[in-house]
Design an enzyme around this catalytic site. Structure first.
Site, mmCIF file in Angstrom:
data_model
loop_
_atom_site.group_PDB
_atom_site.id
_atom_site.type_symbol
_atom_site.label_atom_id
_atom_site.label_comp_id
_atom_site.label_asym_id
_atom_site.label_seq_id
_atom_site.Cartn_x
_atom_site.Cartn_y
_atom_site.Cartn_z
ATOM 1 N N HIS A 18 78.879 37.971 30.177
ATOM 2 C CA HIS A 18 78.945 38.168 31.634
ATOM 3 C C HIS A 18 78.059 37.126 32.337
ATOM 4 O O HIS A 18 78.468 36.536 33.340
ATOM 5 C CB HIS A 18 78.410 39.558 32.026
ATOM 6 C CG HIS A 18 79.205 40.719 31.514
ATOM 7 N ND1 HIS A 18 78.629 41.794 30.883
ATOM 8 C CD2 HIS A 18 80.532 40.980 31.560
ATOM 9 C CE1 HIS A 18 79.570 42.684 30.574
ATOM 10 N NE2 HIS A 18 80.739 42.201 30.951
ATOM 11 N N LYS A 42 82.446 58.251 32.231
ATOM 12 C CA LYS A 42 81.822 59.547 32.504
ATOM 13 C C LYS A 42 80.349 59.544 32.110
ATOM 14 O O LYS A 42 79.505 60.058 32.824
ATOM 15 C CB LYS A 42 82.569 60.664 31.753
ATOM 16 C CG LYS A 42 83.992 60.880 32.218
ATOM 17 C CD LYS A 42 84.103 62.086 33.119
ATOM 18 C CE LYS A 42 85.485 62.365 33.650
ATOM 19 N NZ LYS A 42 86.352 61.251 33.970
ATOM 20 N N ARG A 91 88.310 36.382 27.307
ATOM 21 C CA ARG A 91 87.658 35.957 26.061
ATOM 22 C C ARG A 91 88.678 35.513 25.034
ATOM 23 O O ARG A 91 88.477 34.546 24.316
ATOM 24 C CB ARG A 91 86.843 37.122 25.475
ATOM 25 C CG ARG A 91 85.628 37.469 26.302
ATOM 26 C CD ARG A 91 85.089 38.809 25.920
ATOM 27 N NE ARG A 91 86.101 39.826 26.144
ATOM 28 C CZ ARG A 91 85.875 41.127 26.102
ATOM 29 N NH1 ARG A 91 84.686 41.578 25.787
ATOM 30 N NH2 ARG A 91 86.845 41.995 26.339
ATOM 31 N N SER A 129 80.557 44.728 25.942
ATOM 32 C CA SER A 129 79.516 45.749 26.147
ATOM 33 C C SER A 129 79.677 46.865 25.112
ATOM 34 O O SER A 129 78.699 47.386 24.573
ATOM 35 C CB SER A 129 79.631 46.342 27.551
ATOM 36 O OG SER A 129 79.422 45.340 28.514
#
Ligand code: PNS
Length: 162
Positions: A18, A42, A91, A129
């Site tokens: 990022h 969530k 990517r 991530s």
């Protein structure tokens, strides 16, 4: 007219992939807004406040990088900020299908907003991530793949759990 770009995502957590895209975007556009989606997951590992803190700290010396949060439709946020470009990182070919769908749906919703795809440096092309969280949780090394501040926060979270 200055080009204002929005780089949206969950950033849970921010990775060096990022960071690489944001730095490239900051060179290409007059201003780039890192827009962190509220409630993307969530149960995110990093709270919204932590994700904002981290991104602001990492880009504190980049005057044309702004960090903000958004909720609801991305195109509504982009319009509200009077931006004209959405930046997304690509990517690998595997990212393409999802990104292509999102870009065309966003164009359907707001035809004047362009999506621009940018490729990170090859050395970051396999980082996500999700993988960072998984590898770290299982004891793997993430040094060099995330900003030092993210690595430190991951360690703090791990220490708090034991
Ligand atoms: O990098 P991520 O976490 O996959 O980002 C996904 C994101 C935030 C770009 C996407 O989920 C999004 O734009 N969400 C906001 C809601 C929206 O506009 N949905 C329609 C997208 S076509």
């Amino acid at each position: 007219m200055p080009t204002l770009a929005v780089y949206p995502g969950s950033f849970d957590p921010l990775t060096n992939g990022h960071v690489d895209i944001i730095e490239r975007g900051a060179r290409l556009f007059d201003r780039i807004i890192v827009a962190i989606l509220v409630n993307a997951e969530k149960s995110p590992l990093f709270s919204m406040a932590e994700r904002v803190d981290i991104a602001r700290a990492v880009f504190k010396n980049h005057p044309n990088v702004e960090v903000d949060t958004f909720d609801g439709l991305l195109v509504d946020y982009v319009a509200r900020r009077q931006a004209n470009v959405i930046v997304r990182g690509l990517r690998a070919v595997s990212d393409f299908e999802y990104e292509f769908q999102m870009a065309l749906m966003n164009r359907e919703l707001a035809s004047t907003i362009e999506t621009v795809f940018m490729m990170p440096a090859v050395k970051y092309s396999y980082i996500s991530s999700r993988l960072i969280k998984e590898v770290f949780a299982l004891g793997g090394k993430v040094h060099g793949l995330v900003p030092d501040m993210v690595e430190a926060r991951l360690r703090e979270k791990q220490a708090a759990r034991v």
